[in-house]
Design a protein around this motif. Structure first.
Motif, PDB file in Angstrom:
ATOM      1  N   ASN A 266       0.884  -1.141  -0.081  1.00 39.65           N
ATOM      2  CA  ASN A 266       0.028   0.064   0.039  1.00 39.65           C
ATOM      3  C   ASN A 266       0.897   1.250  -0.119  1.00 39.65           C
ATOM      4  O   ASN A 266       2.115   1.175  -0.227  1.00 39.65           O
ATOM      5  N   LEU A 267       0.166   2.436   0.028  1.00 39.53           N
ATOM      6  CA  LEU A 267       0.859   3.557  -0.234  1.00 39.53           C
ATOM      7  C   LEU A 267       1.733   3.983   1.075  1.00 39.53           C
ATOM      8  O   LEU A 267       2.757   4.479   0.867  1.00 39.53           O
ATOM      9  N   ASP A 268       1.206   3.559   2.257  1.00 42.35           N
ATOM     10  CA  ASP A 268       1.933   3.834   3.483  1.00 42.35           C
ATOM     11  C   ASP A 268       3.133   3.140   3.395  1.00 42.35           C
ATOM     12  O   ASP A 268       4.262   3.573   4.167  1.00 42.35           O
ATOM     13  N   ALA A 269       3.052   1.892   3.010  1.00 41.08           N
ATOM     14  CA  ALA A 269       4.455   1.111   2.911  1.00 41.08           C
ATOM     15  C   ALA A 269       5.505   1.436   2.022  1.00 41.08           C
ATOM     16  O   ALA A 269       6.538   1.876   2.400  1.00 41.08           O
ATOM     17  N   TYR A 270       4.790   2.177   0.955  1.00 37.49           N
ATOM     18  CA  TYR A 270       5.928   2.878   0.122  1.00 37.49           C
ATOM     19  C   TYR A 270       6.572   4.192   0.607  1.00 37.49           C
ATOM     20  O   TYR A 270       7.675   4.384   0.534  1.00 37.49           O
ATOM     21  N   ILE A 271       5.821   4.924   1.351  1.00 37.11           N
ATOM     22  CA  ILE A 271       6.114   6.230   2.058  1.00 37.11           C
ATOM     23  C   ILE A 271       7.268   5.933   3.035  1.00 37.11           C
ATOM     24  O   ILE A 271       8.298   6.415   3.288  1.00 37.11           O
ATOM     25  N   THR A 272       6.920   4.837   3.839  1.00 38.53           N
ATOM     26  CA  THR A 272       7.752   4.517   4.914  1.00 38.53           C
ATOM     27  C   THR A 272       9.121   4.003   4.148  1.00 38.53           C
ATOM     28  O   THR A 272      10.324   4.338   4.899  1.00 38.53           O
ATOM     29  N   ALA A 273       9.003   3.337   3.236  1.00 35.66           N
ATOM     30  CA  ALA A 273      10.431   2.836   2.509  1.00 35.66           C
ATOM     31  C   ALA A 273      10.998   3.844   1.966  1.00 35.66           C
ATOM     32  O   ALA A 273      12.272   3.803   2.156  1.00 35.66           O
ATOM     33  N   VAL A 274      10.533   4.984   1.260  1.00 32.28           N
ATOM     34  CA  VAL A 274      11.324   5.877   0.774  1.00 32.28           C
ATOM     35  C   VAL A 274      12.035   6.839   1.824  1.00 32.28           C
ATOM     36  O   VAL A 274      13.076   7.285   1.601  1.00 32.28           O
ATOM     37  N   ASN A 275      11.363   6.871   2.993  1.00 35.69           N
ATOM     38  CA  ASN A 275      11.853   7.677   4.083  1.00 35.69           C
ATOM     39  C   ASN A 275      13.004   7.037   4.566  1.00 35.69           C
ATOM     40  O   ASN A 275      13.803   7.668   5.269  1.00 35.69           O
ATOM     41  N   ARG A 276      13.163   5.771   4.446  1.00 29.18           N
ATOM     42  CA  ARG A 276      14.351   4.997   4.858  1.00 29.18           C
ATOM     43  C   ARG A 276      15.613   5.056   3.962  1.00 29.18           C
ATOM     44  O   ARG A 276      16.606   4.578   4.211  1.00 29.18           O
ATOM     45  N   LEU A 277      15.166   5.373   2.584  1.00 31.47           N
ATOM     46  CA  LEU A 277      16.388   5.386   1.577  1.00 31.47           C
ATOM     47  C   LEU A 277      17.396   6.683   2.205  1.00 31.47           C
ATOM     48  O   LEU A 277      16.987   7.662   2.634  1.00 31.47           O
ATOM     49  N   PRO A 278      18.590   6.190   2.119  1.00 27.28           N
ATOM     50  CA  PRO A 278      19.870   7.220   2.418  1.00 27.28           C
ATOM     51  C   PRO A 278      19.856   8.288   1.543  1.00 27.28           C
ATOM     52  O   PRO A 278      19.661   8.169   0.277  1.00 27.28           O
ATOM     53  N   LEU A 279      20.363   9.544   2.059  1.00 24.41           N
ATOM     54  CA  LEU A 279      20.483  10.727   1.415  1.00 24.41           C
ATOM     55  C   LEU A 279      21.932  10.633   0.806  1.00 24.41           C
ATOM     56  O   LEU A 279      22.820  10.197   1.422  1.00 24.41           O
ATOM     57  N   LEU A 280      22.266  11.406  -0.122  1.00 21.72           N
ATOM     58  CA  LEU A 280      23.462  11.557  -0.837  1.00 21.72           C
ATOM     59  C   LEU A 280      24.000  12.842  -0.130  1.00 21.72           C
ATOM     60  O   LEU A 280      23.373  13.803  -0.237  1.00 21.72           O
ATOM     61  N   THR A 281      25.483  12.652   0.252  1.00 21.33           N
ATOM     62  CA  THR A 281      26.332  14.048   0.415  1.00 21.33           C
ATOM     63  C   THR A 281      26.341  14.600  -0.909  1.00 21.33           C
ATOM     64  O   THR A 281      26.067  14.149  -2.109  1.00 21.33           O
ATOM     65  N   GLN A 282      26.860  15.986  -0.733  1.00 22.34           N
ATOM     66  CA  GLN A 282      27.082  16.736  -1.752  1.00 22.34           C
ATOM     67  C   GLN A 282      28.018  16.119  -2.908  1.00 22.34           C
ATOM     68  O   GLN A 282      28.181  16.130  -4.000  1.00 22.34           O
ATOM     69  N   GLU A 283      29.180  15.605  -2.320  1.00 22.39           N
ATOM     70  CA  GLU A 283      30.060  14.968  -3.194  1.00 22.39           C
ATOM     71  C   GLU A 283      29.884  13.822  -3.861  1.00 22.39           C
ATOM     72  O   GLU A 283      30.152  13.577  -5.000  1.00 22.39           O
ATOM     73  N   GLU A 284      28.753  12.865  -3.344  1.00 25.09           N
ATOM     74  CA  GLU A 284      28.342  11.906  -3.665  1.00 25.09           C
ATOM     75  C   GLU A 284      27.446  11.954  -4.891  1.00 25.09           C
ATOM     76  O   GLU A 284      27.279  11.594  -6.065  1.00 25.09           O
ATOM     77  N   GLU A 285      26.826  13.198  -4.732  1.00 16.58           N
ATOM     78  CA  GLU A 285      25.463  13.496  -5.634  1.00 16.58           C
ATOM     79  C   GLU A 285      26.514  14.073  -6.772  1.00 16.58           C
ATOM     80  O   GLU A 285      25.934  13.898  -7.968  1.00 16.58           O
ATOM     81  N   GLN A 286      27.361  14.917  -6.620  1.00 15.50           N
ATOM     82  CA  GLN A 286      28.156  15.396  -7.851  1.00 15.50           C
ATOM     83  C   GLN A 286      28.716  14.152  -8.343  1.00 15.50           C
ATOM     84  O   GLN A 286      28.699  14.416  -9.844  1.00 15.50           O
ATOM     85  N   GLN A 287      29.287  13.259  -7.801  1.00 14.26           N
ATOM     86  CA  GLN A 287      29.983  12.258  -8.515  1.00 14.26           C
ATOM     87  C   GLN A 287      29.033  11.508  -9.467  1.00 14.26           C
ATOM     88  O   GLN A 287      29.154  10.989 -10.565  1.00 14.26           O
TER      89      GLN A 287
END
Length: 314
Positions: free
Chosen positions: A28-49
């Motif tokens: 369901n949608l709640d499971a999707y939202i919970t899952a994406v909120n657990r995804l790690p954020l990229l640092t600026q260096e990782e994003e640039q790379q």
């Protein structure tokens, strides 16, 4: 440290190594939202790379890292548009399309983080989806109308809150002073504010009649629509068609010689007893002792003469 801590650290490690493993394939949608909120954020260096890797080699893995790390942004933005009555899942889906467009066009050398750049694309896709699906009839076509459409609801809420704080009974519609305030702030005409407010307040109406089990007195608006078949011009045209089909055809046949008249009648006006149609070219050719091509030529000439007679009759 609690016994569950190692398991949590292991789960986080898996998430960082393979972010796709965190997003459920079904649920369901709640499971999707919970899952994406657990995804790690990229640092600026990782994003640039990742962005440079995507631009240089078109790496889908790099694009996936950039998209996944910003899925929570789409969820956050989509919540701002829940007041339009559209499914939250559809808003998120359209926002994800905008996010992917932003990732494709993102230039890491501009010195801007992807979150700032993607915000415009996410909102643009959600706006387009709302305008196409919120009402069957388009509400906003120009840039000014679109701005008015997406700001009027929030501004009305703010004005009502101000009235409540001033011990003024909030109204469902804007006052003249409030209309002028909104028009001045959004750079539109006051009458446009009034029109948009009225259109947004109007609900969707079902044109089809109500189900039959609601009784004989259940009608929809379509029951009161005009009947074009009884419109005077339509009735005159129908009468003219009937005259052409009867008197006109008879008059046109009288303009032909006997052989041509019989060929046309047997080919197009008479029907066999079994309902299979008129005589064929070969049957008529055998009866008159000529070729089928000659019968076709006579038929073509007769039809041309009949069309001219019908035009004069009309």
């Amino acid at each position: 440290m609690p016994a569950s801590a190692p398991a949590a650290q292991a789960s986080t490690a898996v998430a960082v190594a393979n972010p796709w493993a965190v997003v459920p394939s079904l649920g369901n949608l709640d499971a999707y939202i919970t899952a994406v909120n657990r995804l790690p954020l990229l640092t600026q260096e990782e994003e640039q790379q990742a962005a440079r890797e995507l631009r240089s080699s078109g790496s889908l893995e790099a694009a996936g890292r950039l998209v996944l790390s910003h899925l929570r942004l789409v969820v956050s933005v989509s919540r701002q548009y829940l007041g339009y009555g559209l499914p939250h899942g559809d808003l998120i889906q359209e926002g994800n399309v905008g996010l992917m467009k932003a990732v494709k066009r993102f230039d890491p050398d501009q010195g801007v983080r992807l979150v700032s750049y993607a915000l415009h694309w996410i909102k643009a896709e959600i706006h387009e989806y709302i305008l196409k699906n919120w009402r069957v009839v388009k509400l906003a076509t120009t840039k000014a109308q679109r701005k008015l459409f997406f700001n009027l609801r929030s501004m009305k809420h703010e004005l009502r809150a101000e009235d409540a704080q001033s011990d003024i009974t909030p109204r469902d519609t804007l006052t003249q002073a409030q209309v002028l305030t909104v028009a001045e702030e959004l750079k539109v005409k006051p009458e446009e504010v009034r029109e948009m407010e009225a259109r947004m307040a109007g609900g969707d109406v079902l044109l089809d009649p109500a189900p039959a089990d609601d009784g004989d007195h259940a009608f929809g608006p379509i029951s009161w629509l005009s009947d074009a078949s009884h419109e005077p011009a339509a009735m005159i045209e129908a009468a003219q068609r009937d005259r052409l089909a009867t008197e006109g055809i008879a008059t046109a046949l009288q303009s032909l010689d006997e052989r041509s008249r019989r060929i046309v009648s047997e080919r197009w006006l008479n029907v066999r007893d079994d309902g299979s149609g008129g005589m064929t070219l070969h049957e008529l050719a055998a009866e008159y002792g000529v070729s089928a091509e000659r019968i076709r030529q006579i038929e073509v000439a007769a039809m041309k003469k009949m069309r001219k007679a019908l035009a004069e009759y009309a």
